[in-house]
Design a protein around this motif. Sequence first.
Motif, PDB file in Angstrom:
ATOM      1  N   PHE A 155       9.718   9.333 -23.754  1.00 12.20           N
ATOM      2  CA  PHE A 155       9.489   8.009 -23.165  1.00 12.20           C
ATOM      3  C   PHE A 155       9.801   8.079 -21.674  1.00 12.20           C
ATOM      4  O   PHE A 155      10.882   8.506 -21.279  1.00 12.20           O
ATOM      5  CB  PHE A 155      10.417   6.996 -23.840  1.00 12.20           C
ATOM      6  N   ASP A 175      15.063  12.833 -21.019  1.00 20.06           N
ATOM      7  CA  ASP A 175      15.277  11.553 -21.700  1.00 20.06           C
ATOM      8  C   ASP A 175      16.161  10.655 -20.851  1.00 20.06           C
ATOM      9  O   ASP A 175      17.028  11.143 -20.115  1.00 20.06           O
ATOM     10  CB  ASP A 175      16.007  11.769 -23.035  1.00 20.06           C
ATOM     11  N   LEU A 176      15.954   9.369 -20.983  1.00 21.13           N
ATOM     12  CA  LEU A 176      16.889   8.424 -20.374  1.00 21.13           C
ATOM     13  C   LEU A 176      18.146   8.406 -21.237  1.00 21.13           C
ATOM     14  O   LEU A 176      18.052   8.293 -22.467  1.00 21.13           O
ATOM     15  CB  LEU A 176      16.261   7.024 -20.309  1.00 21.13           C
ATOM     16  N   SER A 226      16.685  12.192 -10.560  1.00 20.06           N
ATOM     17  CA  SER A 226      16.786  11.544 -11.861  1.00 20.06           C
ATOM     18  C   SER A 226      18.190  10.966 -12.075  1.00 20.06           C
ATOM     19  O   SER A 226      18.347   9.871 -12.626  1.00 20.06           O
ATOM     20  CB  SER A 226      16.435  12.547 -12.968  1.00 20.06           C
ATOM     21  N   ILE A 228       9.774   5.842 -18.025  1.00 19.38           N
ATOM     22  CA  ILE A 228       9.671   4.547 -17.366  1.00 19.38           C
ATOM     23  C   ILE A 228      10.350   4.672 -16.006  1.00 19.38           C
ATOM     24  O   ILE A 228      11.285   5.468 -15.849  1.00 19.38           O
ATOM     25  CB  ILE A 228      10.338   3.436 -18.224  1.00 19.38           C
ATOM     26  N   ALA A 244      12.882   4.052 -13.817  1.00 18.09           N
ATOM     27  CA  ALA A 244      14.218   3.492 -14.049  1.00 18.09           C
ATOM     28  C   ALA A 244      14.649   2.565 -12.914  1.00 18.09           C
ATOM     29  O   ALA A 244      15.310   1.554 -13.147  1.00 18.09           O
ATOM     30  CB  ALA A 244      15.225   4.630 -14.227  1.00 18.09           C
ATOM     31  N   ARG A 245      14.256   2.889 -11.694  1.00 15.91           N
ATOM     32  CA  ARG A 245      14.659   2.047 -10.565  1.00 15.91           C
ATOM     33  C   ARG A 245      14.121   0.627 -10.652  1.00 15.91           C
ATOM     34  O   ARG A 245      14.671  -0.284 -10.053  1.00 15.91           O
ATOM     35  CB  ARG A 245      14.138   2.647  -9.250  1.00 15.91           C
ATOM     36  N   ILE A 272       7.414   6.188 -10.169  1.00 18.31           N
ATOM     37  CA  ILE A 272       8.580   7.013  -9.818  1.00 18.31           C
ATOM     38  C   ILE A 272       8.255   7.839  -8.570  1.00 18.31           C
ATOM     39  O   ILE A 272       9.046   7.929  -7.626  1.00 18.31           O
ATOM     40  CB  ILE A 272       8.963   7.956 -10.995  1.00 18.31           C
TER      41      ILE A 272
HETATM   42  N1  LIG Z   1      12.402   9.577 -19.186  1.00 18.11           N
HETATM   43  C1  LIG Z   1      12.359   8.956 -18.005  1.00 18.11           C
HETATM   44  O1  LIG Z   1      11.799   7.902 -17.836  1.00 18.11           O
HETATM   45  N2  LIG Z   1      12.991   9.590 -16.996  1.00 18.11           N
HETATM   46  C2  LIG Z   1      13.081   9.100 -15.736  1.00 18.11           C
HETATM   47  N3  LIG Z   1      12.682   7.839 -15.265  1.00 18.11           N
HETATM   48  C3  LIG Z   1      13.058   7.786 -13.976  1.00 18.11           C
HETATM   49  O2  LIG Z   1      12.898   6.822 -13.229  1.00 18.11           O
HETATM   50  N4  LIG Z   1      13.681   8.936 -13.615  1.00 18.11           N
HETATM   51  C4  LIG Z   1      13.708   9.779 -14.673  1.00 18.11           C
HETATM   52  O3  LIG Z   1      14.171  10.907 -14.754  1.00 18.11           O
END
Ligand SMILES: NC(=O)N[C@H]1NC(=O)NC1=O
Length: 174
Positions: free
Chosen positions: A119, A69-70, A84, A121, A123-124, A157
Amino acid sequence: MDINVVNALTYEDFVKLFGNVVEKCPLISAAIWSHRPFKDLADIEAHITEFILSLPDSGKEGILRCHPDLAGRDLQSGTLTRESQEEQSQAGMTTLDSAEVLQMYRLNSEYKERFGFPFVICARLNKKADIVGQLSERLKNDRAVERERAIEEVKKICRLRLRNIVLSDIQTKL
Ligand SMILES: NC(=O)N[C@H]1NC(=O)NC1=O
């Protein structure tokens, strides 16, 4: 990084280097190793994409379930993978106040309850506000649409993680 160096790697070293380009799914790099020689990094990425897209829906959902999870439990307890941790940190997930952590917890729980996977996404490529907005928005999707949407994020990712490996010194990772 020279692609010839990559093509000369044993499968053990290849998996060590590329094993986490898809979070906690070293099986994928172990599987595509047999497609050597690769033309370039884009070729490696294409094989990973092809592998993921060839999976049945349950396999794609399995990949999603390997993601933490984020701003979730792994982040709080310091058990995220190195990749992560860096990504969540860049997206501002490591500096949320307690109200924001609670908001993420509630939205993540609602999402998992609805879809049966977390969920995901890239993140970067998203700031904190975009992540909260997308999480609320994507909760409205139906499961099939959302599965494909989340897999698109896994591919993003993966692309950035591959690029990171190329930019860093290969020797330090082996
Ligand atoms: N849940 C989720 O999106 N996790 C991640 N996203 C990302 O860019 N790195 C993660 O670990």
